[in-house]
Motif scaffolding. Structure first.
Motif, PDB file in Angstrom:
ATOM      1  N   TRP A 103      17.361 -28.832  48.553  1.00  0.00           N
ATOM      2  CA  TRP A 103      18.096 -27.649  48.981  1.00  0.00           C
ATOM      3  C   TRP A 103      19.117 -27.958  50.070  1.00  0.00           C
ATOM      4  O   TRP A 103      20.147 -27.298  50.160  1.00  0.00           O
ATOM      5  CB  TRP A 103      17.123 -26.558  49.428  1.00  0.00           C
ATOM      6  CG  TRP A 103      16.467 -25.909  48.259  1.00  0.00           C
ATOM      7  CD1 TRP A 103      15.173 -26.056  47.848  1.00  0.00           C
ATOM      8  CD2 TRP A 103      17.074 -25.044  47.297  1.00  0.00           C
ATOM      9  NE1 TRP A 103      14.948 -25.332  46.699  1.00  0.00           N
ATOM     10  CE2 TRP A 103      16.096 -24.701  46.339  1.00  0.00           C
ATOM     11  CE3 TRP A 103      18.359 -24.525  47.142  1.00  0.00           C
ATOM     12  CZ2 TRP A 103      16.351 -23.864  45.265  1.00  0.00           C
ATOM     13  CZ3 TRP A 103      18.614 -23.684  46.068  1.00  0.00           C
ATOM     14  CH2 TRP A 103      17.625 -23.367  45.143  1.00  0.00           C
ATOM     15  N   GLU A 104      18.860 -28.965  50.895  1.00  0.00           N
ATOM     16  CA  GLU A 104      19.831 -29.305  51.934  1.00  0.00           C
ATOM     17  C   GLU A 104      21.161 -29.686  51.299  1.00  0.00           C
ATOM     18  O   GLU A 104      22.222 -29.246  51.718  1.00  0.00           O
ATOM     19  CB  GLU A 104      19.324 -30.463  52.810  1.00  0.00           C
ATOM     20  CG  GLU A 104      18.091 -30.153  53.613  1.00  0.00           C
ATOM     21  CD  GLU A 104      16.800 -30.228  52.794  1.00  0.00           C
ATOM     22  OE1 GLU A 104      16.767 -30.883  51.733  1.00  0.00           O
ATOM     23  OE2 GLU A 104      15.822 -29.591  53.221  1.00  0.00           O
ATOM     24  N   ARG A 107      22.829 -26.576  49.724  1.00  0.00           N
ATOM     25  CA  ARG A 107      23.424 -25.676  50.716  1.00  0.00           C
ATOM     26  C   ARG A 107      24.734 -26.217  51.284  1.00  0.00           C
ATOM     27  O   ARG A 107      25.603 -25.452  51.672  1.00  0.00           O
ATOM     28  CB  ARG A 107      22.439 -25.449  51.862  1.00  0.00           C
ATOM     29  CG  ARG A 107      21.254 -24.609  51.486  1.00  0.00           C
ATOM     30  CD  ARG A 107      20.350 -24.383  52.708  1.00  0.00           C
ATOM     31  NE  ARG A 107      19.084 -23.850  52.273  1.00  0.00           N
ATOM     32  CZ  ARG A 107      17.912 -24.446  52.426  1.00  0.00           C
ATOM     33  NH1 ARG A 107      17.840 -25.615  53.021  1.00  0.00           N
ATOM     34  NH2 ARG A 107      16.815 -23.883  51.997  1.00  0.00           N
ATOM     35  N   GLU A 108      24.862 -27.531  51.333  1.00  0.00           N
ATOM     36  CA  GLU A 108      26.004 -28.145  52.007  1.00  0.00           C
ATOM     37  C   GLU A 108      27.144 -28.531  51.082  1.00  0.00           C
ATOM     38  O   GLU A 108      28.245 -28.780  51.543  1.00  0.00           O
ATOM     39  CB  GLU A 108      25.540 -29.385  52.778  1.00  0.00           C
ATOM     40  CG  GLU A 108      24.577 -29.049  53.892  1.00  0.00           C
ATOM     41  CD  GLU A 108      23.907 -30.288  54.477  1.00  0.00           C
ATOM     42  OE1 GLU A 108      24.291 -31.407  54.124  1.00  0.00           O
ATOM     43  OE2 GLU A 108      22.992 -30.101  55.293  1.00  0.00           O
ATOM     44  N   THR A 163      18.945 -19.329  52.197  1.00  0.00           N
ATOM     45  CA  THR A 163      18.888 -18.883  53.590  1.00  0.00           C
ATOM     46  C   THR A 163      17.672 -19.396  54.350  1.00  0.00           C
ATOM     47  O   THR A 163      17.672 -19.352  55.577  1.00  0.00           O
ATOM     48  CB  THR A 163      18.905 -17.338  53.653  1.00  0.00           C
ATOM     49  OG1 THR A 163      17.798 -16.829  52.912  1.00  0.00           O
ATOM     50  CG2 THR A 163      20.208 -16.790  53.096  1.00  0.00           C
ATOM     51  N   ALA A 164      16.659 -19.861  53.646  1.00  0.00           N
ATOM     52  CA  ALA A 164      15.447 -20.344  54.318  1.00  0.00           C
ATOM     53  C   ALA A 164      15.732 -21.665  55.033  1.00  0.00           C
ATOM     54  O   ALA A 164      16.392 -22.537  54.492  1.00  0.00           O
ATOM     55  CB  ALA A 164      14.324 -20.533  53.307  1.00  0.00           C
ATOM     56  N   VAL A 165      15.218 -21.775  56.239  1.00  0.00           N
ATOM     57  CA  VAL A 165      15.421 -22.983  57.026  1.00  0.00           C
ATOM     58  C   VAL A 165      14.242 -23.945  56.856  1.00  0.00           C
ATOM     59  O   VAL A 165      14.421 -25.145  56.767  1.00  0.00           O
ATOM     60  CB  VAL A 165      15.634 -22.631  58.520  1.00  0.00           C
ATOM     61  CG1 VAL A 165      15.776 -23.883  59.363  1.00  0.00           C
ATOM     62  CG2 VAL A 165      16.847 -21.730  58.667  1.00  0.00           C
ATOM     63  N   THR A 166      13.046 -23.394  56.794  1.00  0.00           N
ATOM     64  CA  THR A 166      11.850 -24.227  56.709  1.00  0.00           C
ATOM     65  C   THR A 166      11.025 -23.827  55.482  1.00  0.00           C
ATOM     66  O   THR A 166      11.249 -22.766  54.884  1.00  0.00           O
ATOM     67  CB  THR A 166      10.961 -24.044  57.955  1.00  0.00           C
ATOM     68  OG1 THR A 166      10.452 -22.701  57.957  1.00  0.00           O
ATOM     69  CG2 THR A 166      11.724 -24.327  59.239  1.00  0.00           C
ATOM     70  N   GLU A 167      10.059 -24.666  55.156  1.00  0.00           N
ATOM     71  CA  GLU A 167       9.146 -24.348  54.060  1.00  0.00           C
ATOM     72  C   GLU A 167       8.329 -23.092  54.387  1.00  0.00           C
ATOM     73  O   GLU A 167       7.984 -22.320  53.498  1.00  0.00           O
ATOM     74  CB  GLU A 167       8.214 -25.528  53.764  1.00  0.00           C
ATOM     75  CG  GLU A 167       8.898 -26.661  53.023  1.00  0.00           C
ATOM     76  CD  GLU A 167       9.430 -26.264  51.652  1.00  0.00           C
ATOM     77  OE1 GLU A 167       8.727 -25.570  50.889  1.00  0.00           O
ATOM     78  OE2 GLU A 167      10.578 -26.642  51.355  1.00  0.00           O
ATOM     79  N   ASP A 169       9.463 -20.522  55.971  1.00  0.00           N
ATOM     80  CA  ASP A 169      10.357 -19.412  55.621  1.00  0.00           C
ATOM     81  C   ASP A 169      10.311 -19.137  54.122  1.00  0.00           C
ATOM     82  O   ASP A 169      10.284 -17.989  53.693  1.00  0.00           O
ATOM     83  CB  ASP A 169      11.809 -19.722  56.015  1.00  0.00           C
ATOM     84  CG  ASP A 169      12.032 -19.765  57.501  1.00  0.00           C
ATOM     85  OD1 ASP A 169      11.226 -19.169  58.249  1.00  0.00           O
ATOM     86  OD2 ASP A 169      13.021 -20.400  57.922  1.00  0.00           O
TER      87      ASP A 169
END
Length: 191
Positions: A103-104, A107-108, A163-167, A169
């Motif tokens: 996902w990183e 997202r980027e 939109t989630a930052v961590t697992e 989330d």
């Protein structure tokens, strides 16, 4: 090597390398080397690294969706069946994207987001056709309402994946989706 064996070797290599290093950090040279073929041979069967990614993701998702539908079909309550199926498919899709792509990176990268749109559209088509082929669902729910359920669920899951930052989330979002949103979507679909 026969064409089918070469294709399967490329897919197996891609599954292994994408899971281990991620899509972005795996090169076509590494895929070809792991498959014991020349780089040119890779391009003979797949025009790009994105196409092999798409092939393995859709194959994996399709196999699992069939399995999920088979396992859930015994449930007598249509609302429970739809809710459980949508939830399991949503988790599967999130997990597959996380495992193979990351996902990183998604997202980027503008290219990854464009690809995710294609994957999302293909996933929607796959789910709709799988649901329509299921006698219980096809006899009970009009295609337009199924499309609503699938499209809305898919968009919600992809939006919180972005939109989630961590697992943690992600887990909270899935719980919220399961308990607060999905029951209303299912209700709107079957009534």
């Amino acid at each position: 090597m026969e064409a089918d064996k070469i294709i399967e070797s490329i897919k197996r290599s891609a599954r292994e390398l994408f899971r281990k290093y991620g899509y972005n950090k795996t090169s076509v040279n590494e895929l070809a080397k792991r498959a014991n073929i020349a780089k040119a041979t890779f391009y003979k069967y797949f025009e790009s690294k994105e196409l092999i990614l798409h092939a393995i993701l859709m194959e994996y998702i399709q196999e699992n969706v069939k399995d999920i539908l088979k396992k859930n079909v015994g449930q007598e309550d249509l609302a429970v069946f739809l809710g459980n199926t949508i939830l399991k498919v949503s988790r599967l899709t999130y997990t597959v994207c996380n495992e193979f792509v990351g996902w990183e990176f998604i997202r980027e990268s503008a290219n990854a987001q464009e690809y995710l749109k294609t994957l999302s559209d293909d996933l929607e088509f796959l789910l709709l056709s799988s649901f329509i082929q299921n006698d219980t669902i096809a006899a009970s729910i009009p295609e337009k309402k199924l499309t609503f359920l699938i499209k809305t669920s898919k968009n919600i899951v992809f939006s919180f994946a972005f939109t989630a930052v961590t697992e943690a989330d992600v887990r909270k979002n899935f719980i919220s989706f399961q308990k607060e949103i999905l029951p209303y979507l299912v209700h709107a679909t079957i009534h």
